[in-house]
Motif scaffolding. Structure first.
Motif, PDB file in Angstrom:
ATOM      1  N   VAL A 207       0.867  -1.170   0.000  1.00 33.47           N
ATOM      2  CA  VAL A 207       0.000   0.000   0.000  1.00 33.47           C
ATOM      3  C   VAL A 207       0.905   1.222   0.000  1.00 33.47           C
ATOM      4  O   VAL A 207       1.796   1.357   0.856  1.00 33.47           O
ATOM      5  N   LEU A 208       0.711   2.106  -0.968  1.00 37.84           N
ATOM      6  CA  LEU A 208       1.477   3.344  -1.043  1.00 37.84           C
ATOM      7  C   LEU A 208       0.641   4.480  -0.475  1.00 37.84           C
ATOM      8  O   LEU A 208      -0.533   4.637  -0.831  1.00 37.84           O
ATOM      9  N   VAL A 209       1.249   5.282   0.387  1.00 40.25           N
ATOM     10  CA  VAL A 209       0.599   6.437   0.999  1.00 40.25           C
ATOM     11  C   VAL A 209       1.435   7.653   0.657  1.00 40.25           C
ATOM     12  O   VAL A 209       2.601   7.751   1.060  1.00 40.25           O
ATOM     13  N   GLY A 210       0.870   8.596  -0.098  1.00 40.43           N
ATOM     14  CA  GLY A 210       1.637   9.753  -0.513  1.00 40.43           C
ATOM     15  C   GLY A 210       1.000  11.054  -0.069  1.00 40.43           C
ATOM     16  O   GLY A 210      -0.218  11.207  -0.118  1.00 40.43           O
ATOM     17  N   HIS A 211       1.835  11.989   0.365  1.00 42.35           N
ATOM     18  CA  HIS A 211       1.361  13.308   0.766  1.00 42.35           C
ATOM     19  C   HIS A 211       1.790  14.344  -0.266  1.00 42.35           C
ATOM     20  O   HIS A 211       2.961  14.387  -0.652  1.00 42.35           O
TER      21      HIS A 211
ATOM     22  N   VAL B 220      -3.209   5.503  -1.177  1.00 41.71           N
ATOM     23  CA  VAL B 220      -3.808   6.560  -0.369  1.00 41.71           C
ATOM     24  C   VAL B 220      -3.085   7.859  -0.712  1.00 41.71           C
ATOM     25  O   VAL B 220      -1.862   7.954  -0.550  1.00 41.71           O
ATOM     26  N   VAL B 221      -3.837   8.838  -1.201  1.00 43.39           N
ATOM     27  CA  VAL B 221      -3.263  10.125  -1.605  1.00 43.39           C
ATOM     28  C   VAL B 221      -3.829  11.205  -0.706  1.00 43.39           C
ATOM     29  O   VAL B 221      -5.049  11.355  -0.596  1.00 43.39           O
ATOM     30  N   MET B 222      -2.950  11.978  -0.062  1.00 46.96           N
ATOM     31  CA  MET B 222      -3.377  13.018   0.862  1.00 46.96           C
ATOM     32  C   MET B 222      -2.965  14.401   0.367  1.00 46.96           C
ATOM     33  O   MET B 222      -1.822  14.605  -0.079  1.00 46.96           O
ATOM     34  N   CYS B 223      -3.913  15.345   0.439  1.00 48.94           N
ATOM     35  CA  CYS B 223      -3.637  16.753   0.124  1.00 48.94           C
ATOM     36  C   CYS B 223      -3.081  16.937  -1.281  1.00 48.94           C
ATOM     37  O   CYS B 223      -2.122  17.690  -1.501  1.00 48.94           O
ATOM     38  N   GLN B 224      -3.680  16.253  -2.243  1.00 49.09           N
ATOM     39  CA  GLN B 224      -3.223  16.357  -3.622  1.00 49.09           C
ATOM     40  C   GLN B 224      -4.380  16.078  -4.577  1.00 49.09           C
ATOM     41  O   GLN B 224      -4.975  14.991  -4.540  1.00 49.09           O
TER      42      GLN B 224
END
Length: 232
Positions: free
Chosen positions: A80-84, A106-110
Motif C-alpha cells: 500500500v502506497l501512501v503519498g502526501h 492513499v493520496v493526501m492533500c493532492q
C-alpha cells in the motif's frame, strides 16, 4: 564517480517479503514524524521513504520508477502506497509499474494531475517561498536557506512539467483520496472525486480538518485504517 550508486529511495524499516505500507513525502521530504506512528505492537509497520540524495531533484516519473524498482527487488508482494502532496504523484507513478504487487493507494492533500493547477511558487523569493510552504523554523533561519529554496524551486518546476505532460496511469487497485478543509490543494471534494479516472477499482474520498501539513498530526490509527481499507 565510478561505482557510485544512482540516487533512489531509502525505505525504513527496510522492505522484506512481508506486506508493506510505505509513506512517501511531498516537497521538503519531512518524514521523521512517521517514526511516531510505529509504537511497539502497532501493525503493520508504516515505512518511510526518503530520497537518498536530498539536494538532487529528479522528475516525478523518475522517483516513481525508482520506488517501484526498490519494491520489486525487495520481494514485497502486498504493498500500500501512501503519498502526501507531490508524494502522492510519486506514488501514482510508482503504482503504474507495480502491477499485482500493489494493493491500494492513499493520496493526501493532492488533487489528481489533470485537476492540479500549475504552481507559481517557483518564482517567489527565498524567504517568501519558505513561508508559503511552511518550512520549519530551523530552515527559515539558516544561512543554507538559499540552497533549500533552490531545491524547492526545482521541485516546483519539475512538478509543473509533470502536470503539463499526459500522466494518465490507470491502476487496478482501489484509491483513497484525503483532503484537508483548509488546504488550497485539496479542499474541494468534487475535484478529489476525479481521482476515479485513475483506477478501475473503487475510490473513497475523506475530508479532515486542518491545512496542508495535516499529515504530520494524523493519528497512526487513521493511516492504518485507510491502508487496511484499500488492502481489503
Amino acid at each position: 564517480m565510478g561505482g557510485q550508486q544512482p540516487a533512489s529511495y531509502v525505505v525504513s524499516p527496510a522492505l522484506d517479503g512481508d506486506p508493506a505500507v510505505i509513506f512517501v513525502p511531498g516537497l521538503g521530504g519531512r518524514t521523521r514524524f512517521v517514526d511516531g506512528w510505529n509504537a511497539p505492537g502497532r501493525e503493520p509497520v508504516i515505512r518511510r521513504a526518503d530520497w537518498s540524495e536530498p539536494m538532487r531533484v529528479p522528475p516525478v516519473e523518475e522517483r516513481g520508477t525508482a520506488l517501484a524498482s526498490l519494491v520489486a527487488h525487495s520481494g514485497a508482494t502486498e504493498v500500500v502506497l501512501v503519498g502526501h502532496s507531490m508524494g502522492g504523484l510519486v506514488c501514482l507513478e510508482a503504482a503504474r509499474h507495480l502491477g499485482h504487487r500493489l494493493r491500494g493507494l492513499v493520496v493526501m492533500c493532492q488533487y489528481p494531475p489533470h485537476r492540479t493547477p500549475l504552481s507559481p511558487l517557483a518564482e517567489l523569493p527565498d524567504r517568501a517561498l519558505a513561508e508559503e510552504i511552511e518550512a520549519p523554523p530551523h530552515i527559515m533561519d539558516t544561512v543554507a536557506l538559499p540552497e533549500y529554496a533552490r531545491r524547492w524551486r526545482s521541485e516546483y518546476r519539475l512538478l509543473n512539467r509533470y502536470l503539463e505532460s499526459d500522466p494518465r496511469p490507470v491502476l487496478n487497485a482501489p484509491v483513497i483520496a484525503v483532503g484537508a478543509r483548509d488546504d488550497a490543494s485539496s479542499w474541494n471534494t468534487g475535484i478529489l472525486h476525479d481521482w476515479s479516472e485513475y483506477t478501475t477499482e473503487w475510490l473513497s474520498v475523506h475530508m479532515v480538518d486542518g491545512g496542508h501539513q495535516i499529515v504530520e498530526d494524523l493519528p497512526s490509527e487513521t493511516i492504518r485504517e485507510w491502508a487496511g481499507k484499500v488492502r481489503g
